[in-house]
Design an enzyme around this catalytic site. Sequence first.
Site, PDB file in Angstrom:
ATOM      1  N   LYS A 122       1.838   6.822   4.130  1.00  0.00           N
ATOM      2  CA  LYS A 122       1.156   6.359   5.356  1.00  0.00           C
ATOM      3  C   LYS A 122       1.680   7.124   6.576  1.00  0.00           C
ATOM      4  CE  LYS A 122      -0.440   3.123   2.582  1.00  0.00           C
ATOM      5  NZ  LYS A 122      -1.773   2.940   2.084  1.00  0.00           N
TER       6      LYS A 122
HETATM    7  C1  LIG Z   1      -1.476   1.573   1.087  1.00  0.00           C
HETATM    8  C2  LIG Z   1      -2.275   0.387   1.305  1.00  0.00           C
HETATM    9  C3  LIG Z   1      -1.743  -0.880   1.057  1.00  0.00           C
HETATM   10  C4  LIG Z   1      -0.402  -1.095   0.410  1.00  0.00           C
HETATM   11  O1  LIG Z   1       0.681  -0.761   1.194  1.00  0.00           O
HETATM   12  P1  LIG Z   1       2.128  -0.757   0.507  1.00  0.00           P
HETATM   13  O2  LIG Z   1       3.062  -0.633   1.657  1.00  0.00           O
HETATM   14  O3  LIG Z   1       2.156   0.411  -0.414  1.00  0.00           O
HETATM   15  O4  LIG Z   1       2.264  -2.050  -0.203  1.00  0.00           O
HETATM   16  C5  LIG Z   1      -2.509  -2.001   1.346  1.00  0.00           C
HETATM   17  N1  LIG Z   1      -3.747  -1.874   1.842  1.00  0.00           N
HETATM   18  C6  LIG Z   1      -4.303  -0.674   2.088  1.00  0.00           C
HETATM   19  C7  LIG Z   1      -5.679  -0.612   2.670  1.00  0.00           C
HETATM   20  C8  LIG Z   1      -3.594   0.495   1.821  1.00  0.00           C
HETATM   21  O5  LIG Z   1      -4.173   1.676   2.055  1.00  0.00           O
END
Ligand SMILES: *Cc1c(COP(=O)(O)O)cnc(C)c1O
Length: 324
Positions: A122
Amino acid sequence: MGLELTLHCLGLPPGSKVIVPALTFVASFTAIIRAGHVPVIADIDPESWLLTPETASDVAAQTGAAAVLAVAAFGKPHDTKRWSAFRKKTGIEVVIDAAGAFGSQWVEAADVPVIYSLHATKSLAAGEGGIVVSGNPAINARVRQLSNFGINLDPEAGLPTGHLSFVGSNAKLSEYHAAVAHASLDQWHLHAGQRQKIYRTYRETLDAACGDKLQWQSGSAPAAPTIFCVRMAEPARNRMEKICQSRHIATRRWYQPLLHKHAEQVTPTIKMPVPIAESIASGLIGLPFSLFLSSDEITRIAEAARQATATHRKQLSPHLDHHG
Ligand SMILES: *Cc1c(COP(=O)(O)O)cnc(C)c1O
């Protein structure tokens, strides 16, 4: 965990229905189930690829849903003020899964909590972790306490500190990951700027190579793009995947299968018709993206896209050239 604990804090009766768009990562779906609720899978907007308050209103009228988990898909932000107006009008709670939208998704309504991920993929990376942001002090305190086993640390709470108020979990951000997040924040402006620049060049190069064959999510690029997703109608996507594979260029079908396809194996789920999500997903392809993507690599990928989307119409009948 941020999604799950926030949903938990809304105080909805167990088994409440929570609307979620079909085009999202499975975490949106699993969080609803783990919070004790029933997902209602809904369709998206053809331009923004997001769930809209209008669709949520319709779906809630049909299903009696008590909450919405709207998703900032591919980092595209929601208008939280519109969702706040929706919440006030309908009494339906709204939570925003902005996992991939740190820097792009702003928090402009006190009553709509927003959750960001700090996963390595992210825009603000800590390795693992997340942030819950809300303007509701009660939700913030409860999420914090739920993330720390449910231990009461508030001397005013009418309960000795150190005693359990309720059953929480261990969802604290580790000190190690917090330190990495701080280091990431130090580089935020630099990296966000570089990511924007690469994204712009990349998109222009692909458009130049493929003409009008590519469809993009509407609106401007995210503040710090980390994935690069475009739609090319079949059979072009299939060709692109084959060409890329043969040239050792990785591709991904992000957010696929769509939620309603997963749902069969997992849990009771309410599935609304999702023709737009199906149609968008049928051509979506994620192409390589990173801070280190070079212009040579972009050129190689654009050449693959040009070949994948070429229709050869030109050679056959030049007079058709100007038809879209
Ligand atoms: C990446 C993502 C998640 C999960 O995030 P994590 O920190 O890996 O648990 C949840 N929702 C969306 C839309 C994502 O893109």
